[in-house]
Design a protein around this motif. Structure first.
Motif, PDB file in Angstrom:
ATOM      1  N   LEU A 307       0.836  -1.205   0.000  1.00 18.11           N
ATOM      2  CA  LEU A 307       0.000   0.000   0.000  1.00 18.11           C
ATOM      3  C   LEU A 307       0.866   1.248   0.000  1.00 18.11           C
ATOM      4  N   ILE A 308       1.855   1.321   0.868  1.00 16.36           N
ATOM      5  CA  ILE A 308       2.710   2.502   0.955  1.00 16.36           C
ATOM      6  C   ILE A 308       3.552   2.649  -0.304  1.00 16.36           C
ATOM      7  N   ALA A 309       4.092   1.530  -0.809  1.00 14.26           N
ATOM      8  CA  ALA A 309       4.931   1.593  -2.008  1.00 14.26           C
ATOM      9  C   ALA A 309       4.152   2.115  -3.206  1.00 14.26           C
ATOM     10  N   SER A 310       2.966   1.589  -3.432  1.00 12.72           N
ATOM     11  CA  SER A 310       2.154   2.049  -4.568  1.00 12.72           C
ATOM     12  C   SER A 310       1.635   3.460  -4.338  1.00 12.72           C
ATOM     13  N   PHE A 311       1.319   3.801  -3.109  1.00 16.67           N
ATOM     14  CA  PHE A 311       0.827   5.133  -2.784  1.00 16.67           C
ATOM     15  C   PHE A 311       1.865   6.191  -3.122  1.00 16.67           C
ATOM     16  N   LYS A 312       3.113   5.935  -2.827  1.00 16.82           N
ATOM     17  CA  LYS A 312       4.173   6.904  -3.125  1.00 16.82           C
ATOM     18  C   LYS A 312       4.264   7.169  -4.621  1.00 16.82           C
ATOM     19  N   ILE A 313       4.169   6.115  -5.404  1.00 21.24           N
ATOM     20  CA  ILE A 313       4.238   6.290  -6.866  1.00 21.24           C
ATOM     21  C   ILE A 313       3.044   7.094  -7.366  1.00 21.24           C
ATOM     22  N   LEU A 314       1.853   6.742  -6.925  1.00 21.52           N
ATOM     23  CA  LEU A 314       0.647   7.427  -7.383  1.00 21.52           C
ATOM     24  C   LEU A 314       0.654   8.888  -6.956  1.00 21.52           C
ATOM     25  N   VAL A 315       1.095   9.172  -5.752  1.00 21.44           N
ATOM     26  CA  VAL A 315       1.100  10.540  -5.245  1.00 21.44           C
ATOM     27  C   VAL A 315       2.071  11.403  -6.046  1.00 21.44           C
ATOM     28  N   ASN A 316       3.262  10.904  -6.301  1.00 18.60           N
ATOM     29  CA  ASN A 316       4.233  11.706  -7.040  1.00 18.60           C
ATOM     30  C   ASN A 316       3.790  11.946  -8.476  1.00 18.60           C
ATOM     31  N   ASP A 317       3.275  10.898  -9.124  1.00 20.42           N
ATOM     32  CA  ASP A 317       2.791  11.068 -10.500  1.00 20.42           C
ATOM     33  C   ASP A 317       1.658  12.092 -10.570  1.00 20.42           C
ATOM     34  N   ALA A 318       0.715  12.007  -9.633  1.00 21.09           N
ATOM     35  CA  ALA A 318      -0.410  12.936  -9.647  1.00 21.09           C
ATOM     36  C   ALA A 318       0.029  14.355  -9.315  1.00 21.09           C
ATOM     37  N   ALA A 319       0.970  14.509  -8.390  1.00 24.73           N
ATOM     38  CA  ALA A 319       1.430  15.843  -8.005  1.00 24.73           C
ATOM     39  C   ALA A 319       2.072  16.558  -9.190  1.00 24.73           C
ATOM     40  N   ILE A 320       2.801  15.842 -10.010  1.00 23.18           N
ATOM     41  CA  ILE A 320       3.421  16.459 -11.185  1.00 23.18           C
ATOM     42  C   ILE A 320       2.352  16.948 -12.154  1.00 23.18           C
ATOM     43  N   ASP A 321       1.295  16.192 -12.315  1.00 24.01           N
ATOM     44  CA  ASP A 321       0.206  16.640 -13.198  1.00 24.01           C
ATOM     45  C   ASP A 321      -0.542  17.821 -12.592  1.00 24.01           C
ATOM     46  N   TYR A 322      -0.746  17.819 -11.286  1.00 18.30           N
ATOM     47  CA  TYR A 322      -1.422  18.945 -10.634  1.00 18.30           C
ATOM     48  C   TYR A 322      -0.590  20.220 -10.717  1.00 18.30           C
ATOM     49  N   ALA A 323       0.724  20.083 -10.809  1.00 14.79           N
ATOM     50  CA  ALA A 323       1.609  21.242 -10.858  1.00 14.79           C
ATOM     51  C   ALA A 323       1.767  21.813 -12.261  1.00 14.79           C
ATOM     52  N   ALA A 324       1.088  21.243 -13.232  1.00 17.38           N
ATOM     53  CA  ALA A 324       1.200  21.725 -14.607  1.00 17.38           C
ATOM     54  C   ALA A 324       0.745  23.174 -14.713  1.00 17.38           C
ATOM     55  N   THR A 325       1.313  23.879 -15.655  1.00 18.70           N
ATOM     56  CA  THR A 325       0.947  25.281 -15.860  1.00 18.70           C
ATOM     57  C   THR A 325      -0.523  25.411 -16.212  1.00 18.70           C
ATOM     58  N   ASP A 326      -1.026  24.486 -16.994  1.00 15.26           N
ATOM     59  CA  ASP A 326      -2.443  24.470 -17.353  1.00 15.26           C
ATOM     60  C   ASP A 326      -2.989  23.070 -17.074  1.00 15.26           C
ATOM     61  N   PRO A 327      -3.243  22.743 -15.811  1.00 15.48           N
ATOM     62  CA  PRO A 327      -3.662  21.373 -15.475  1.00 15.48           C
ATOM     63  C   PRO A 327      -5.034  21.064 -16.035  1.00 15.48           C
ATOM     64  N   SER A 328      -5.222  19.799 -16.413  1.00 15.98           N
ATOM     65  CA  SER A 328      -6.514  19.349 -16.925  1.00 15.98           C
ATOM     66  C   SER A 328      -7.403  18.954 -15.754  1.00 15.98           C
ATOM     67  N   PRO A 329      -8.726  18.995 -15.933  1.00 18.14           N
ATOM     68  CA  PRO A 329      -9.633  18.614 -14.830  1.00 18.14           C
ATOM     69  C   PRO A 329      -9.413  17.192 -14.339  1.00 18.14           C
ATOM     70  N   ARG A 330      -9.056  16.307 -15.259  1.00 18.49           N
ATOM     71  CA  ARG A 330      -8.803  14.918 -14.888  1.00 18.49           C
ATOM     72  C   ARG A 330      -7.357  14.576 -15.211  1.00 18.49           C
ATOM     73  N   LEU A 331      -6.816  13.622 -14.483  1.00  9.50           N
ATOM     74  CA  LEU A 331      -5.440  13.212 -14.730  1.00  9.50           C
ATOM     75  C   LEU A 331      -5.325  12.608 -16.129  1.00  9.50           C
ATOM     76  N   PRO A 332      -4.258  12.916 -16.853  1.00  7.78           N
ATOM     77  CA  PRO A 332      -4.076  12.337 -18.195  1.00  7.78           C
ATOM     78  C   PRO A 332      -3.998  10.814 -18.141  1.00  7.78           C
ATOM     79  N   SER A 333      -4.221  10.200 -19.289  1.00  5.19           N
ATOM     80  CA  SER A 333      -4.199   8.737 -19.358  1.00  5.19           C
ATOM     81  C   SER A 333      -2.795   8.181 -19.148  1.00  5.19           C
ATOM     82  N   LYS A 334      -1.783   9.014 -19.341  1.00  2.00           N
ATOM     83  CA  LYS A 334      -0.403   8.593 -19.114  1.00  2.00           C
ATOM     84  C   LYS A 334       0.292   9.599 -18.200  1.00  2.00           C
ATOM     85  N   THR A 335       1.233   9.106 -17.418  1.00  2.00           N
ATOM     86  CA  THR A 335       2.009   9.978 -16.544  1.00  2.00           C
ATOM     87  C   THR A 335       3.052  10.720 -17.360  1.00  2.00           C
ATOM     88  N   TRP A 336       3.778  11.618 -16.696  1.00  2.00           N
ATOM     89  CA  TRP A 336       4.776  12.415 -17.411  1.00  2.00           C
ATOM     90  C   TRP A 336       5.875  11.533 -17.997  1.00  2.00           C
TER      91      TRP A 336
END
Length: 782
Positions: A307-336
């Protein structure tokens, strides 16, 4: 001819072939499932039936058809100790009668008191739910490729990363190369090369269909849902309950067995083997390639490490998308990094969403410190050269303007801060090193095809500064920054910082000689062997401080329980501010609350509004009155009143009126209309103690008034359950029924007595596990 006196050496023991061993285990497990009937212990007969119609019959890898029902004897006590409501409901008399009728068991076998039919229903909403749960994720159908794919050797060890044994190895065949319980091949085991690694496999992903057929034999084309696989998985779970080993040799079997156990509410039965499958290197790559599904499983099965291992990956991937200059309402289908996202389910308070935003906030705070004019005040200790430099500021105030020392001091401070910012900006422009570029490329080849793979530096260049700070690439570049060279080469107004340091020290000495300032020892200058600002000591303190921050950002010492092989592009050093959104049991502290992320209950100043959790807070107002309609997570704008408690909008002559039902009704009527100052509930005067409802403190009347008080709009009506508070006359016969003379009431006994009156003539026998036709009106679940 050999000398008879010379002793002959014995032949070395034959090393077992891992492929042959895997195949043998595969066949032995199938045989054990079919022979479960030989166990005659236990007073419960569990049955799983197979479809009898259709041709040809589905067959397993041992070429035997799945056409005979599976039976296993089990213990009633052991089943009930599992605490599963689904299994417990199967022991009800009505369910037992239905099972015996469906299985044509007029007489139970000797020693059998109960019969349980675990066969999935043939139709209906229960089957739809089961099918959705057991529908295979894409990664599970493709994971057999992990047993064929041989990674690059750079993943195992090298400069810049710790040694990672097994990282460059294919996943063992005993973990990944099993397949579906229905085998479409004539004999899939006759060619053992299908259980061996293959150079033709270039990754764990869908390739071009024309190329993909070369290493996708027909028996590897697993359907999304298979009723035979479902039934055999049920028998595997039942055998595990009996204490037999559970062989998980494929992702298909792992997912199916886990979902069956979750549905039957016995996840603890399969936790250990599934945890071993997920955490056995290099099979841990399953968590890194598809952390969504790993998170979903670990959450349901309570596996903290995964749980913790997968959570760390998901959190970091999502944070990068949330930090985008023009973030989309939903997370993209692929990570950065081009990893394909999957679904991890719905949560009332999504821990990944909250954790990623907390991580983004922490990184933004650190960047704001780096860009602040007070950066050295916030980062460096007072004993550093910067701290000593600040001590002279108060002395300089006594000097007349203009003064060369004051001017030199101002330029030095400005240059020190400016050059530090320049160093931070330079770190954002540094790409990966040659070694790390190759390492990240080979890691991403696991899940990105060669046709789609984009150079990591090209992707990194497109990220903004905040997004780059959410990757270890930036912190690695910042850590190796040569601050001495940075301050020597950075230019501000035509001069370097080294120049401004020399000018300041020169003017400081002149001021001391001219006695324009006092003894420097009195202002903590000149401590040690030097007099003035020691540039080398300052550069070293900046370097040490920055390196500490970088190491904290990149620290992965807490990942020793889970080996990451493919995540060097991610910032996995989450802190408590992000991890707090996981349930408590993830840290081994289970208080059975389900998690630490819970909303705070607003204070209840006026007592309960009815039996149960509904309370009058006493100070509830409209959100628009307090916040202008804006609400944030964790805020209780509707329960925070202004200082006058909203009383200025009401015409009340006596504070006691506020406690009357009529006054509260009139207040509600007044405030329901439009108006910027409208309030919703009349509050009790502040001088009345929170536990006191009336001036005379009559307990009976206090509780009665609280029970019948008019609640706010978001609260339930107290009168709805009034008959449980006081003896209120009612015209309904059911409302006056008295159960006090029945003694210890047992809903199950009542149900058994009602069975004859509740017989359903339309029971088609398709539903087994507590279906909709077995609704129990006396059950608390209804």
């Amino acid at each position: 001819m050999a000398d008879p006196a010379t002793p002959t050496m014995p032949d070395p023991p034959e090393v077992p072939n891992p492929i042959q061993s895997s195949v043998d285990l595969h066949l032995m497990e199938l045989s054990a499932i079919r022979q479960s009937l030989v166990e005659n212990r236990g007073n419960v007969l569990a049955v799983v039936t197979f479809p009898k119609n259709g041709s040809p019959k589905p067959r397993a890898c041992d070429v035997q058809a799945w056409d005979k029902d599976l039976h296993i004897r089990m213990s009633y006590d052991k089943l009930m100790c599992l605490g599963s409501s689904k299994i417990a409901s199967m022991f009800r008399p009505k369910a037992q009668e239905r099972f015996r009728r469906r299985l044509n068991l007029g007489m139970l076998p000797t020693g059998v008191d109960y019969v349980l039919d675990f066969t999935p229903p043939a139709e209906g909403p229960e089957l739809a739910d089961l099918t959705a749960m057991l529908w295979l994720p894409r990664i599970c159908k493709l994971w057999f490729l992990a047993g064929h794919y041989i990674p690059n050797e750079i993943l195992a060890a090298g400069g810049g990363v710790p040694q990672r044994p097994m990282a460059d190895k294919a996943v063992g065949c005993v973990l990944s190369l099993g397949h579906d319980d229905v085998c479409s091949a004539d004999n899939c085991l006759k060619d053992l090369c299908e259980w061996a690694t293959k150079n033709s496999v270039r990754g764990i992903y869908d390739e071009n269909p024309l190329d993909y057929e070369t290493h996708l034999p027909p028996f590897r084309k697993v359907p999304d849902y298979c009723p035979i696989r479902h039934r055999v998985a049920i028998m595997r779970v039942l055998r595990a309950i009996n204490g037999h080993g559970l062989l998980i040799n494929s992702a298909v079997r792992m997912w199916t067995v886990a979902q069956v156990a979750i549905y039957l509410e016995v996840p603890e039965v399969v936790v250990d083997p599934i945890t071993q499958w997920l955490t056995a290197p290099p099979n841990t790559k399953f968590v890194e390639i598809c952390p969504e599904r790993a998170f979903q499983l670990a959450y349901a099965l309570r596996i903290p490490t995964v749980l913790i291992a997968s959570f760390k990956i998901l959190v970091n991937d999502a944070a990068i998308d949330y930090a985008a200059t023009d973030p989309s309402p939903r997370l993209p289908s692929k990570t950065w990094a081009q990893r394909r996202r999957d679904d991890y389910g719905d949560f009332p308070s999504d821990p990944v969403d909250y954790g990623s935003r907390a991580l983004l906030e922490r990184i933004n705070s650190q960047l704001q410190i780096f860009q602040s004019d007070m950066v050295f005040d916030l980062l460096l200790p007072k004993s550093s050269e910067w701290g000593k430099l600040q001590n002279i500021a108060s002395v300089l105030e006594n000097l007349k303007d203009p003064h060369p020392l004051k001017d030199a001091y101002g330029k030095l401070v400005k240059s020190l801060v400016h050059t530090f910012r320049t160093g931070i900006d330079a770190a954002f422009k540094i790409r990966t090193s040659l070694y790390h570029h190759q390492l990240l490329t080979e890691e991403r080849r696991h899940y990105v095809s060669a046709q789609e793979l984009v150079d990591i530096d090209v992707i990194y260049d497109k990220l903004n500064s905040t997004q780059k700070a959410l990757t270890p690439i930036f912190w690695r570049a910042l850590r190796i920054t040569d601050w001495k060279s940075q301050y020597a080469n950075a230019i501000l107004e035509g001069h370097s910082t080294v120049h401004y340091i020399a000018v300041f020290n020169k003017e400081l000495c002149r001021a001391i000689i001219n006695k324009e300032i006092g003894d420097p020892r009195n202002i903590f200058f000149g401590m040690g062997t030097h007099l003035g600002f020691a540039q080398d000591d300052f550069f070293n303190s900046v370097r040490d401080c920055v390196q500490v921050i970088c190491e904290r950002m990149r620290n992965r010492d807490n990942d020793r329980n889970f080996p990451y092989f493919l995540s060097d592009h991610l910032l996995l050093s989450l802190e408590d501010s992000e991890l707090k959104y996981l349930p408590i049991w993830a840290d081994g502290l289970d208080d059975e609350s389900g998690g630490v992320f819970q909303e705070v209950i607003p204070p209840a100043e006026m007592g309960p509004s009815e039996p149960g959790p509904a309370y009058h807070t006493g100070y509830t107002i409209a959100s628009s009155t307090n916040r202008g309609g804006d609400t944030e997570i964790g805020d209780y704008a509707s329960t925070i009143a202004p200082s006058d408690f909203g009383m200025n909008g009401l015409d009340l002559d006596d504070a006691t009126v506020a406690r009357s039902v009529s006054a509260q009704r009139s207040a509600s009527a007044v405030t329901d209309g439009p108006g910027p100052n409208a309030t919703r509930v009349v509050a009790a005067p502040s001088e009345i103690a929170s536990e006191q409802f009336t001036d005379d403190n009559d307990d009976d009347r206090d509780y009665a008034e609280a029970a019948f008080a008019q609640p706010a709009d978001h609260q339930a009506q107290g009168q709805a359950l009034a008959r449980y508070v006081e003896d209120v006359p009612s015209s309904s016969a059911s409302s006056t029924t008295d159960f006090s003379d029945l003694g210890d009431f047992d809903a199950a006994d009542h149900q058994q007595g009602e069975d004859d009156m509740m017989e359903f003539s339309d029971d088609d026998g398709t539903s087994t596990l507590d279906g909709y036709e077995e609704l129990d009106p006396w059950s608390a679940e209804i």
